[in-house]
Design a protein around this motif. Structure first.
Motif, short mmCIF file in Angstrom:
data_model
loop_
_atom_site.label_atom_id
_atom_site.label_comp_id
_atom_site.label_asym_id
_atom_site.label_seq_id
_atom_site.Cartn_x
_atom_site.Cartn_y
_atom_site.Cartn_z
N ALA A 1 10.91 -6.88 2.97
CA ALA A 1 10.71 -5.28 2.55
C ALA A 1 9.52 -4.70 3.38
CB ALA A 1 10.54 -5.32 0.98
N ALA B 1 7.45 -8.81 -1.54
CA ALA B 1 6.79 -7.56 -1.26
C ALA B 1 5.91 -7.26 -2.19
CB ALA B 1 7.30 -6.53 -0.64
N SER B 2 6.33 -7.26 -3.61
CA SER B 2 5.81 -6.74 -4.76
C SER B 2 4.39 -7.65 -5.00
CB SER B 2 6.44 -6.63 -5.93
OG SER B 2 7.76 -6.12 -5.55
N GLU C 1 10.08 -9.40 -6.50
CA GLU C 1 10.16 -9.76 -4.94
C GLU C 1 9.12 -10.01 -4.40
OE1 GLU C 1 12.16 -6.03 -3.58
OE2 GLU C 1 11.43 -7.31 -2.11
N PHE D 1 13.24 -2.77 12.29
CA PHE D 1 13.21 -1.62 11.42
C PHE D 1 12.49 -0.24 12.02
CE2 PHE D 1 10.91 1.67 8.75
CZ PHE D 1 12.09 1.89 7.77
N THR E 1 15.76 0.55 0.03
CA THR E 1 16.32 1.80 0.11
C THR E 1 17.73 1.86 0.31
OG1 THR E 1 14.30 2.51 1.13
CG2 THR E 1 16.08 3.97 1.52
N GLY F 1 16.13 -3.00 3.11
CA GLY F 1 17.06 -3.37 2.05
C GLY F 1 16.91 -2.77 0.76
N PHE G 1 11.88 0.49 -6.82
CA PHE G 1 11.12 1.84 -6.93
C PHE G 1 11.77 2.70 -6.19
CE2 PHE G 1 8.82 2.52 -3.18
CZ PHE G 1 9.08 1.34 -2.20
N ASN H 1 6.12 1.09 4.92
CA ASN H 1 6.13 2.54 5.75
C ASN H 1 5.43 3.47 5.09
OD1 ASN H 1 7.79 3.42 7.74
ND2 ASN H 1 9.34 4.37 6.69
N LEU H 2 4.73 3.14 4.04
CA LEU H 2 3.74 3.86 3.31
C LEU H 2 4.10 5.09 2.59
CD1 LEU H 2 0.90 3.31 6.22
CD2 LEU H 2 1.18 2.19 3.80
N THR I 1 7.05 -3.59 -7.02
CA THR I 1 7.91 -2.56 -6.57
C THR I 1 9.30 -2.85 -6.67
OG1 THR I 1 7.26 -3.60 -4.52
CG2 THR I 1 6.52 -1.56 -4.84
N PRO J 1 1.93 -2.53 -2.94
CA PRO J 1 2.24 -2.94 -1.52
C PRO J 1 2.56 -1.88 -0.43
CG PRO J 1 4.11 -3.48 -2.76
CD PRO J 1 3.06 -2.55 -3.84
N ASN K 1 5.53 5.21 -0.42
CA ASN K 1 5.08 4.86 -1.72
C ASN K 1 3.55 5.46 -2.05
OD1 ASN K 1 6.47 4.42 -4.15
ND2 ASN K 1 5.92 2.42 -4.42
N SER L 1 16.93 0.75 6.55
CA SER L 1 16.33 -0.07 5.49
C SER L 1 16.01 -1.39 5.53
CB SER L 1 17.15 0.23 4.18
OG SER L 1 16.52 -0.45 3.10
N1 F0G Z 1 7.97 -3.20 -1.84
C1 F0G Z 1 9.30 -3.18 -1.68
C2 F0G Z 1 10.15 -3.98 -2.54
C3 F0G Z 1 9.96 -2.17 -0.81
O1 F0G Z 1 11.14 -2.66 -0.67
C4 F0G Z 1 9.05 -1.48 -0.04
C5 F0G Z 1 9.76 -0.68 1.10
C6 F0G Z 1 7.85 -1.59 -0.12
C7 F0G Z 1 7.17 -2.36 -1.22
C8 F0G Z 1 6.93 -0.71 0.55
O2 F0G Z 1 7.02 0.55 0.26
O3 F0G Z 1 7.71 1.63 2.66
O4 F0G Z 1 6.90 3.00 0.78
O5 F0G Z 1 5.17 1.52 1.79
N2 F0G Z 1 11.13 -0.80 1.61
C9 F0G Z 1 11.76 0.07 2.45
C10 F0G Z 1 13.24 -0.15 2.54
C11 F0G Z 1 11.24 0.19 3.80
O6 F0G Z 1 13.88 0.10 3.31
O7 F0G Z 1 13.67 -0.55 1.26
P1 F0G Z 1 6.51 1.83 1.55
#
Ligand code: F0G
Length: 436
Positions: free
Chosen positions: A309, A357-358, A355, A193, A147, A145, A119, A248-249, A385, A245, A251, A143
């Motif tokens: 993530a 985190a999703s 992945e 991070f 971002t 990863g 995303f 860093n909030l 995500t 998910p 999204n 990041s």
């Molecule tokens: N899912 C995935 C796959 C992510 O890469 C991230 C965040 C999140 C959920 C959470 O989103 O941070 O907006 O609440 N990834 C960041 C990065 C921190 O550096 O790629 P978020």
């Protein structure tokens, strides 16, 4: 149309020109957001305008972000847009996942279909386009990863130099490889991070870096279109719940802003409730929401989760996410490593895949259904995500019974699917296949 940056804090609301290079309010230190004086007269035509643009083959209309450009009118010169045709992500019905969660039906908005597989591309097209507009040549981010993979691609596509800072040893190989392939200067730092973000915020101006973390308000504008595209795909019928998910909030802040603005503009007649799911080992927002308050946020010092993530203990956008949950009557849940791993395998079995985190999304939905916060018959959209190929190492370990929590506890391969070794013996292989 008038656009400007404004301090997010209710007791400040100081305004700044839209072309300011600011990541926080100089007056009070609050987060900033892009805001607009909308031209109300045009709004009623947006739905038809946006739908018709899908028939147009030009780069701008092929982008699932810029097609909705009336909702993100911050860029002074639209010819400066840097696009890899991001967005355009599908809504996928997932009966198997619905059954697992205890729902009648469940749909995923799969952001892993983006050009770099997450995303972040929705936001990055905006952040990098603004960097070009501002005449910046060096862009940077910290990041876990995704971002960094996204920023590396968009910056290189625009002819800018990407510099990324990563927590050493704590990002998946797939994401690290993307950054290298897309030509980023890749700095692996021996810190987590949160520590690296604090460090890079200090040095950004001195180093001439334009920061593209989600504290950059233009990133948030792009991710806002995830909500807008979802509504377009649902013929402007808002779901009961949108679940995602949280790390860093950013999204949650972005998707929430999208729904809130579409509601204020009268394009939807009700708001979905937003639910954020955190990994139990990195769940400061979950803890905060038990007893929230302006000065009550406590960071988690050493966040640990296999869902790297979202391995974040001090999420910068918590005030925005808190506001979204208050205004949408939303909630927050947490999921264990085992719950995330099993939910991920179920999403895979549904032929969709994502992945780690999703997969927190599905694990969280299941818990919210079990605790009767989400009702069986509710219309639920889960945001996935990132793409399944982001972290193949995790997948292999899960299916072969080798996955362990960060504390070393084995994770049960509830839905394990081991590869089977065979010799090229026709009778043996045919015998095996005819028993399936
Ligand atoms: N899912 C995935 C796959 C992510 O890469 C991230 C965040 C999140 C959920 C959470 O989103 O941070 O907006 O609440 N990834 C960041 C990065 C921190 O550096 O790629 P978020």
């Amino acid at each position: 149309m008038c656009s400007y940056l404004v301090c997010f804090r209710d007791n400040c609301r100081e305004k700044y020109p839209i072309d300011s290079v600011l990541y926080q309010c100089p007056r009070c230190g609050g987060l900033l957001e892009a805001s607009y004086r909308w031209d109300a007269a045009g709004v009623s035509g947006w739905k038809t305008l946006w739908r018709n643009r899908r028939l147009d083959n030009s780069a701008l209309e092929q982008s699932g972000v810029w097609r909705y450009r009336e909702s993100i009118p911050f860029l002074q010169d639209i010819s400066r847009v840097v696009t890899l045709r991001e967005g355009n992500t599908p809504l996928l019905p997932a009966p198997l996942a619905a059954q697992y969660a205890g729902l009648d039906a469940l749909t995923f908005k799969h952001q892993g279909f983006n050009p770099t597989g997450s995303f972040k591309d929705n936001g990055m097209t905006c952040g990098v386009s603004q960097a070009v507009q501002l005449g910046r040549t060096l862009v940077g981010c910290v990041s876990t990863g995704n971002t960094s993979a996204s920023m590396a691609a968009y910056a290189s596509a625009a002819g800018l130099k990407p510099v990324i800072f990563l927590p050493h040893g704590n990002i998946s190989f797939g994401k690290l490889s993307q950054a290298l392939e897309y030509g980023a200067l890749t700095l692996q730092v021996h810190a987590n991070f949160d520590q690296i973000l604090a460090f890079v915020r200090q040095i950004a101006d001195r180093a001439g870096l334009y920061l593209l973390n989600s504290i950059n308000p233009f990133r948030i504008e792009g991710q806002k279109t995830i909500a807008i595209e979802m509504l377009d795909q649902l013929d402007w019928r808002a779901p009961d719940w949108v679940v995602m998910p949280g790390g860093n909030l950013g999204n949650c802040a972005a998707i929430g802003k999208g729904f809130l603005e579409m509601h204020e503009l009268g394009l939807i007649d009700r708001l979905p409730r937003i639910a954020v799911i955190q990994s139990a080992g990195a769940a400061p927002f979950y803890e905060f929401m038990k007893a929230p308050g302006e000065d009550k946020f406590r960071a988690v010092e050493s966040p640990e989760t296999l869902a790297t993530a979202i391995r974040i203990g001090n999420p910068v956008s918590w005030p925005k996410a808190w506001s979204v949950l208050r205004r949408t009557n939303g909630t927050v849940e947490r999921a264990s490593e085992q719950e995330i791993a099993d939910a991920k395998a179920v999403i895979g079995r549904a032929g969709i895949g994502c992945e780690p985190a999703s997969a927190a999304t599905l694990a969280g939905i299941r818990k919210l259904v079990a605790s009767h916060i989400i009702r069986r018959e509710d219309h639920v959209v889960g945001v996935l995500t990132g793409n399944v190929l982001k972290d193949p190492d995790y997948i292999y370990r899960y299916h072969t019974g080798q996955l362990k929590t960060p504390g070393g506890k084995p994770i049960t391969s509830t839905y394990g699917n081991k590869p089977v070794e065979v010799t090229a013996d026709a009778d043996a292989v045919v015998g095996m296949l005819t028993k399936l």
